[in-house]
Design a protein around this motif. Structure first.
Motif, short mmCIF file in Angstrom:
data_model
loop_
_atom_site.label_atom_id
_atom_site.label_comp_id
_atom_site.label_asym_id
_atom_site.label_seq_id
_atom_site.Cartn_x
_atom_site.Cartn_y
_atom_site.Cartn_z
N LEU A 3 0.75 -1.11 -0.06
CA LEU A 3 -0.04 0.16 -0.11
C LEU A 3 0.85 0.95 -0.32
CD1 LEU A 3 -3.46 -0.29 2.41
CD2 LEU A 3 -2.93 -0.59 -0.29
N LEU A 4 2.25 1.10 1.09
CA LEU A 4 2.66 2.89 0.98
C LEU A 4 3.22 2.44 -0.77
CD1 LEU A 4 4.81 1.87 3.89
CD2 LEU A 4 3.19 3.85 3.91
N ALA A 5 3.94 1.49 -1.48
CA ALA A 5 4.32 1.56 -2.43
C ALA A 5 3.43 2.25 -3.77
CB ALA A 5 4.71 0.66 -3.41
N LEU A 6 1.59 2.09 -3.54
CA LEU A 6 0.25 2.74 -4.37
C LEU A 6 0.04 4.17 -3.68
CD1 LEU A 6 -2.00 0.00 -4.42
CD2 LEU A 6 -0.77 0.38 -6.02
N ALA A 7 0.74 4.40 -3.01
CA ALA A 7 -0.22 5.74 -2.20
C ALA A 7 1.33 7.05 -3.07
CB ALA A 7 0.86 5.73 -1.08
N GLU B 78 0.83 9.69 -2.39
CA GLU B 78 1.36 11.00 -0.70
C GLU B 78 1.15 10.19 0.63
OE1 GLU B 78 0.86 14.84 1.02
OE2 GLU B 78 -0.51 14.86 -0.35
N VAL B 79 2.47 10.02 0.37
CA VAL B 79 2.00 9.99 2.67
C VAL B 79 2.74 11.13 3.32
CG1 VAL B 79 3.45 7.96 4.31
CG2 VAL B 79 2.78 7.80 1.22
N ILE B 80 1.85 11.29 4.48
CA ILE B 80 2.15 12.34 5.22
C ILE B 80 2.13 11.80 6.35
CG2 ILE B 80 1.23 13.84 6.36
CD1 ILE B 80 -0.95 14.08 3.94
N GLU B 81 3.59 12.18 6.85
CA GLU B 81 4.44 11.40 7.94
C GLU B 81 4.21 12.72 9.15
OE1 GLU B 81 8.03 10.28 7.14
OE2 GLU B 81 7.96 9.83 5.04
#
Length: 244
Positions: free
Chosen positions: A235-239, A241-244
């Motif tokens: 799922l991280l690869a699909l995102a 944007e990843v908000i940290e």
């Protein structure tokens, strides 16, 4: 709308609700919409390719991504045996979205609780019911009511520890777990381009309804950590944007 038309304005641009109000008020002032429902079904245009009349715009079809949103939410919260769905019953796109999610849940045997919310009290009552029935995740439906009450929905989801899926990135930026849908910002940018073309002399009837094709999948890692969720690498690869 009556005041805008009386002035008069050269073009009216807005969302589904305002475009419907504008169409009811004038058959001459050009109208450009950015809407998530089906503009033909909702009565804005005669067809997507040949809008006819004084209305055209951009469709970002929020009601048609419900199955995908449900699938992503299930991947994020695989242990959720029951998923709650909160919908705005008076919004034109709701029934299409509700049907899409129900069909997807039925196909995979996912238990679904769907509750309507017309007021702030309804939202609070719905959350109490979701907690009582031990919902493991929440699907927040489409509609301006949930946008205007976004802070309350986010706060209740956080208070009750409910992982939630939203239609727009803004909710995730403010602490929601995930969102998936077409980019509303991009849809309004395209609507602005159409408004500009109309101001330069083109007619709405000659401008086919555009379908927004820019999709966004956004995850909030901080919220996932707070909820005790481990986001799968897939799922991280699909995102987008990843908000940290």
């Amino acid at each position: 709308m009556a005041e805008l038309i009386h002035r008069p304005v050269a073009v009216i641009a807005g969302n589904l609700i305002s475009a419907l109000a504008a169409k009811a008020a004038t058959k001459t002032v050009p109208i450009v919409f950015a809407a998530g429902g089906d503009p033909v079904r909702d009565g804005l245009v005669a067809s997507l390719n040949r809008p006819g009349g004084n209305v055209t715009g951009v469709n970002f079809f929020v009601g048609e991504v419900g199955a995908k949103r449900l699938d992503l939410l299930r991947q994020l919260v695989p242990k959720a045996t029951t998923i709650a769905m909160l919908v705005e019953p008076n919004h034109p796109s709701t029934e299409a979205e509700r049907g899409d999610v129900q069909a997807a849940a039925l196909a995979i045997g996912q238990q679904l609780i769907i509750l309507d919310a017309r007021s702030v009290r309804d939202i609070e009552t719905a959350f109490a019911t979701f907690v009582q029935r031990e919902a493991g995740a929440l699907f927040v439906g489409t509609g301006p009511f949930f946008l205007s009450n976004r802070e309350r929905v986010l706060a209740l989801a956080a208070r009750h520890g409910l992982p939630a899926s939203y239609i727009a990135r803004d909710a995730v930026a403010k602490g929601g777990l995930m969102s998936y849908g077409t980019s509303i910002r991009d849809a309004y940018r395209q609507a602005g381009i159409y408004a500009g073309r109309i101001l330069k002399g083109e007619k709405p009837a000659d401008l086919p309804v555009m379908r927004s094709t820019k999709f966004e999948f956004v995850l909030n890692l901080k919220t996932a950590k707070t909820l005790g969720l481990e986001i799968p690498p897939s799922l991280l690869a699909l995102a987008d944007e990843v908000i940290e």
